[in-house]
Design a protein around this motif. Sequence first.
Motif, PDB file in Angstrom:
ATOM      1  N   UNK A  17       0.849  -1.196   0.000  1.00  0.00           N
ATOM      2  CA  UNK A  17       0.000   0.000   0.000  1.00  0.00           C
ATOM      3  C   UNK A  17       0.882   1.242   0.000  1.00  0.00           C
ATOM      4  N   UNK A  18       0.378   2.282  -0.660  1.00  0.00           N
ATOM      5  CA  UNK A  18       0.961   3.606  -0.486  1.00  0.00           C
ATOM      6  C   UNK A  18       0.041   4.326   0.500  1.00  0.00           C
ATOM      7  N   UNK A  19       0.622   4.925   1.522  1.00  0.00           N
ATOM      8  CA  UNK A  19      -0.182   5.570   2.560  1.00  0.00           C
ATOM      9  C   UNK A  19      -0.653   6.934   2.057  1.00  0.00           C
ATOM     10  N   UNK A  35      -3.689   3.150  -0.410  1.00  0.00           N
ATOM     11  CA  UNK A  35      -4.156   2.589  -1.677  1.00  0.00           C
ATOM     12  C   UNK A  35      -3.145   1.577  -2.197  1.00  0.00           C
TER      13      UNK A  35
END
Lengths: 79, 143
Positions: free
Chosen positions: B69-71, B84
């Motif tokens: 995930x990228x925060x 996401x």
Amino acid sequence: MAALFGVQTPWDDEQKIRASVITRKIEERNGYAVRLTMQRIVWDTQGRISRTEPLDESEMYQEFFDKLSKAVFLEAQEL
Amino acid sequence: MNARTAIQCMLVVLLGFVSAGCQMDSRKQALATTESQVALRQIQTRAFDTTNRQLMLRTVIATMQDLSFVIDKADATLGSVSGTKLDGYQLRMSVTVRPRGQTQLLVRANAQYNITPVEDPEPYQQFFTALEKSVFLTAHNVD
């Protein structure tokens, strides 16, 4: 064949790279841990999303951390 | 127009009305869920035997990063983390951490796969298993 019938095959055109950088204080080393994650969205020449994927190439991460190291050095030197 | 053609025309018009009647107004369905609210809470929530909220939030962030995930956002005051994951699909997830009594923390995850809410227990179970490993604590089901 596609060219013969006037159909253009789309190719990758533009991309957006998303990244998050998380910092965490490490008391015992009197410093910070920095963790980066990256992913990208690629659009083709017809404006459609052709792929979405995480970026796992170590070189990209190394490049970021090299630049960050330089930036930290420059900040410390107030350049 | 003979009788047969007239009947065919009427059938087409009738079918048009039937299919229009079957369509739901998406605005009215905006807050609808397929699972019951209680069932969804159980699927999405676990309790952990710790009161260290800051550490739990940090562990949630690290676990999400482990899962590619990228925060997108993190808020220590509210105790929420959103991120996401893109891998041929878009998985958006929000995780909230809040105290439960004097000895526990409640962690609730909420995910969307593309534009569909995730209501299956399995993906949440996988997330909490990964979180358990990161935090070295057992995730308890909440009644």
